[in-house]
Scaffold this motif. Sequence first.
Motif, PDB file in Angstrom:
ATOM      1  N   ALA A   2       0.736  -1.436  -0.090  1.00 14.96           N
ATOM      2  CA  ALA A   2      -0.419  -0.186  -0.196  1.00 14.96           C
ATOM      3  C   ALA A   2       0.803   1.185   0.161  1.00 14.96           C
ATOM      4  N   ALA A   3       0.112   2.194  -0.919  1.00 10.95           N
ATOM      5  CA  ALA A   3       1.054   3.371  -0.836  1.00 10.95           C
ATOM      6  C   ALA A   3       1.226   4.432   0.045  1.00 10.95           C
ATOM      7  N   ILE A  56       0.464  13.299   9.509  1.00  9.20           N
ATOM      8  CA  ILE A  56       0.025  12.270   9.995  1.00  9.20           C
ATOM      9  C   ILE A  56       0.070  11.405   8.496  1.00  9.20           C
ATOM     10  N   ALA A  57       1.416  10.444   8.653  1.00  9.89           N
ATOM     11  CA  ALA A  57       0.839   9.540   7.026  1.00  9.89           C
ATOM     12  C   ALA A  57       0.535   8.427   7.722  1.00  9.89           C
ATOM     13  N   GLU A  58      -0.642   7.819   6.959  1.00  7.93           N
ATOM     14  CA  GLU A  58      -1.060   6.239   6.604  1.00  7.93           C
ATOM     15  C   GLU A  58      -0.741   5.424   5.487  1.00  7.93           C
ATOM     16  N   ILE A  59      -0.448   4.051   5.374  1.00  5.77           N
ATOM     17  CA  ILE A  59      -0.309   2.562   5.159  1.00  5.77           C
ATOM     18  C   ILE A  59      -1.966   2.276   4.846  1.00  5.77           C
ATOM     19  N   GLY A  60      -2.857   2.646   4.330  1.00  6.33           N
ATOM     20  CA  GLY A  60      -3.502   1.510   4.108  1.00  6.33           C
ATOM     21  C   GLY A  60      -4.643   1.854   4.835  1.00  6.33           C
ATOM     22  N   GLY A  61      -4.562   2.904   5.287  1.00  3.05           N
ATOM     23  CA  GLY A  61      -5.865   3.495   5.744  1.00  3.05           C
ATOM     24  C   GLY A  61      -5.133   3.394   7.923  1.00  3.05           C
ATOM     25  N   ALA A  62      -3.873   2.945   7.484  1.00  2.00           N
ATOM     26  CA  ALA A  62      -3.387   2.800   9.233  1.00  2.00           C
ATOM     27  C   ALA A  62      -2.933   3.849   9.910  1.00  2.00           C
TER      28      ALA A  62
END
Length: 167
Positions: A2-3, A56-62
């Motif tokens: 995921a990006a 905030i950084a998120e990967i796959g919504g996490a």
Amino acid sequence: MAAVTIRLARAGDAPLLHHAILAMAAGMGAQARVTSSPDDLERYGFGDEAAFEALIAEIGGAFAGMCLYFPSFSTWRGKPGIYIQDIFVEPAFRGRRVGERLLKAAASRAHQRGAAYLRLSVDTANLGAQSFYARLGIEWSQAEHIHGIYGDAFSALAQCQSSEEER
């Protein structure tokens, strides 16, 4: 894979930011030094007179990480800049350049507003962070030492000035 997406924090993210601050402190064995609350972050970080911004950084919504910073100004350079107060990447997402992306995003936002530099402080025992910053070209300044005054000592200093003004 995921990006990584990076967004500006909102007031409702204050508990997430506080979680990151507590996790960062725990990693340094300094949990007892954190006296802030999510309410403090919401009160001072959002609104018309916000004391800071956060990404905030998120990967796959996490939640993958955060970078909290505020404006500064160099009288010697005659230019504005930013001071990175905290940067944190969740352990599960380390090694995916999340921290680098957060720093680049903060620098880009600041640059668009006219900033010409970025400053931060690193705990002397945090050799991993020091190496990380050096890889990005963020160098340790041997010419400076940070000094601070906090709590009751700060209040006494501030009240001393107020008392002198009243005379």
